[in-house]
Design a protein around this motif. Sequence first.
Motif, short mmCIF file in Angstrom:
data_model
loop_
_atom_site.label_atom_id
_atom_site.label_comp_id
_atom_site.label_asym_id
_atom_site.label_seq_id
_atom_site.Cartn_x
_atom_site.Cartn_y
_atom_site.Cartn_z
N PRO A 143 -9.23 14.40 0.81
CA PRO A 143 -9.69 13.38 -0.78
C PRO A 143 -8.34 13.33 -1.19
O PRO A 143 -8.77 12.33 -2.40
N HIS A 144 -6.77 13.62 -1.46
CA HIS A 144 -6.12 12.77 -1.93
C HIS A 144 -5.97 11.49 -0.96
O HIS A 144 -4.55 11.10 -1.85
N TYR A 145 -6.20 11.07 -0.40
CA TYR A 145 -5.75 9.85 -0.75
C TYR A 145 -6.16 8.60 -0.57
O TYR A 145 -7.41 8.95 -1.75
N THR A 146 -5.43 7.65 -0.52
CA THR A 146 -5.94 6.29 -1.29
C THR A 146 -7.17 5.69 -1.21
O THR A 146 -7.44 5.86 0.87
N THR A 147 -7.61 4.43 -1.29
CA THR A 147 -8.73 4.06 -1.04
C THR A 147 -8.37 3.13 0.02
O THR A 147 -9.54 3.11 0.97
#
Length: 511
Positions: free
Chosen positions: A324-328
């Motif tokens: 969930p904390h990764y960039t798009t």
Amino acid sequence: MATLDGNSSGKEEGNISQEEHVEKDLHTAAEEGVAATDSRGVSVTEFDRVAERKLRNKIDLMIVPTVAVLYLFCFIDRSNIGNARLAGLEKDLGMKGNDYNVLLSVFYISYCLFEVPSNLACKWLGPGWVIPTLCLGFGVSSLGMAFVHNLPAACGVRFLLGVFEAGMMPGMSYYLSRWYRRSELVFRISLFVVMAPLAGAFGGLIASGVLTLSHIGGVTAWRMIFLVEGIITIGLSLISFITLTDRPETARWLTPEEKALAIARVKSERLAQTVVLDKADRRKVWLGFWNPVVLSTSFVFLLNNITVQGLAFFTPTIVASIYPHYTTVQKQLYTVPPYVVGAAFEVVIPLLSWRMDKRQVFMILTAPLTMMGYIMFLASTDAKVRYAATFFTAVSCFAVGALSNAQVAAQVVSDTARSVSLATNMTFGALGGLVATWSYLSWDGPDYPIGNGLNLAASSLLFIVTTATLLWMKADNRRREKLDINQELEGLSQAQIESLEWKHPDWRWKP
């Protein structure tokens, strides 16, 4: 190049040399009105394996690449909505709750409705015209998604996308059946169906690359994905009008001898048929659908498509829930590796199927790996375990597309029945895709126990149905061995014999 049993003695007959005699016999076997098998379905022609291999390699080079590239963008244009979702599609269109599932479902409604009509049109008008036209249609539809501003407009475009994409997979499978033998077909189908997992990989790469741009003209954000991929598809469709050869008779890149061989070798597997491209009639259309193995295999493809389409539409969402904390862009890139591994097995499994001329057993063997993947999803909340589970499902489920289409093509006799059997398989598959659109619901996240449980149930049922079908096929073949062929065919005309399809007493199911 080829010899006819009892007609070629290896000597000159009159002033005709052996080579000229063989070529004459081959052209005769390819002619309309001449049966390529005897009344018991045994080929009357013996083919030169070296000549066949050379011809097959030539067809592979001229036919498969165009079909594969078109299907790659067919699947990209279908599944890129998952990438657009990550990039803000729902927010910009004011979508809430399960609106995304509604948007996906609209596609499959038209897809189901137009599957059979599209493939009948493919037989009537010729795949050389129909397939490029369909490609142009879904390219324009994909481009249209770049300019929608609300949910109803998006649903309208997705409905049109389903209309045009409905005929692609069955149409391409039917098209290849005009060129290849039964055993060869599964591997060639896999060479374009492999574009489904590769579409996930390429789609993720294209999306991540496009999203690094601030805008393309006046188009921004997720709309750029549809704009770029739609334009590429339109360009490819226009090229395919020139490059896609309709059938062996119209292939300018084949010599007369190669054309005759291409027709005769396919015809030699059509039990009691006097033509390769027969005229459609109601009985053949009905028996192309009302066929025990076709219906069983189609149900299997329905079950399989719940997983395949679920992966296509929700892998980006699953990856987002895992990381969930990764960039798009990082999330887009993480969707690529499972598809690449799945693509490799998509080719390897059908290759083994071709060499062994077996399809049913390989469909059976894919189920346990898919089951394992979804057990891992349900049993663990660890991100690494769940990401590994996507590899297990991708490795196994994608191969069933090629296997099932080759299987339904192998279980019918005439060209008409084959066009219907392939369309039937894809119609059932589309129903599976429709179920898949509701398998991962917004309120079920982030663990999605309902979606993962549904896929586990589908893969388990797939294992049961494929195994039961194999046992039935073997039992029915043993029953048919006891029939008196001459007595069963007594009093029937050639036309009536040709229309018997799988009810012909000498027909054997091909596992």
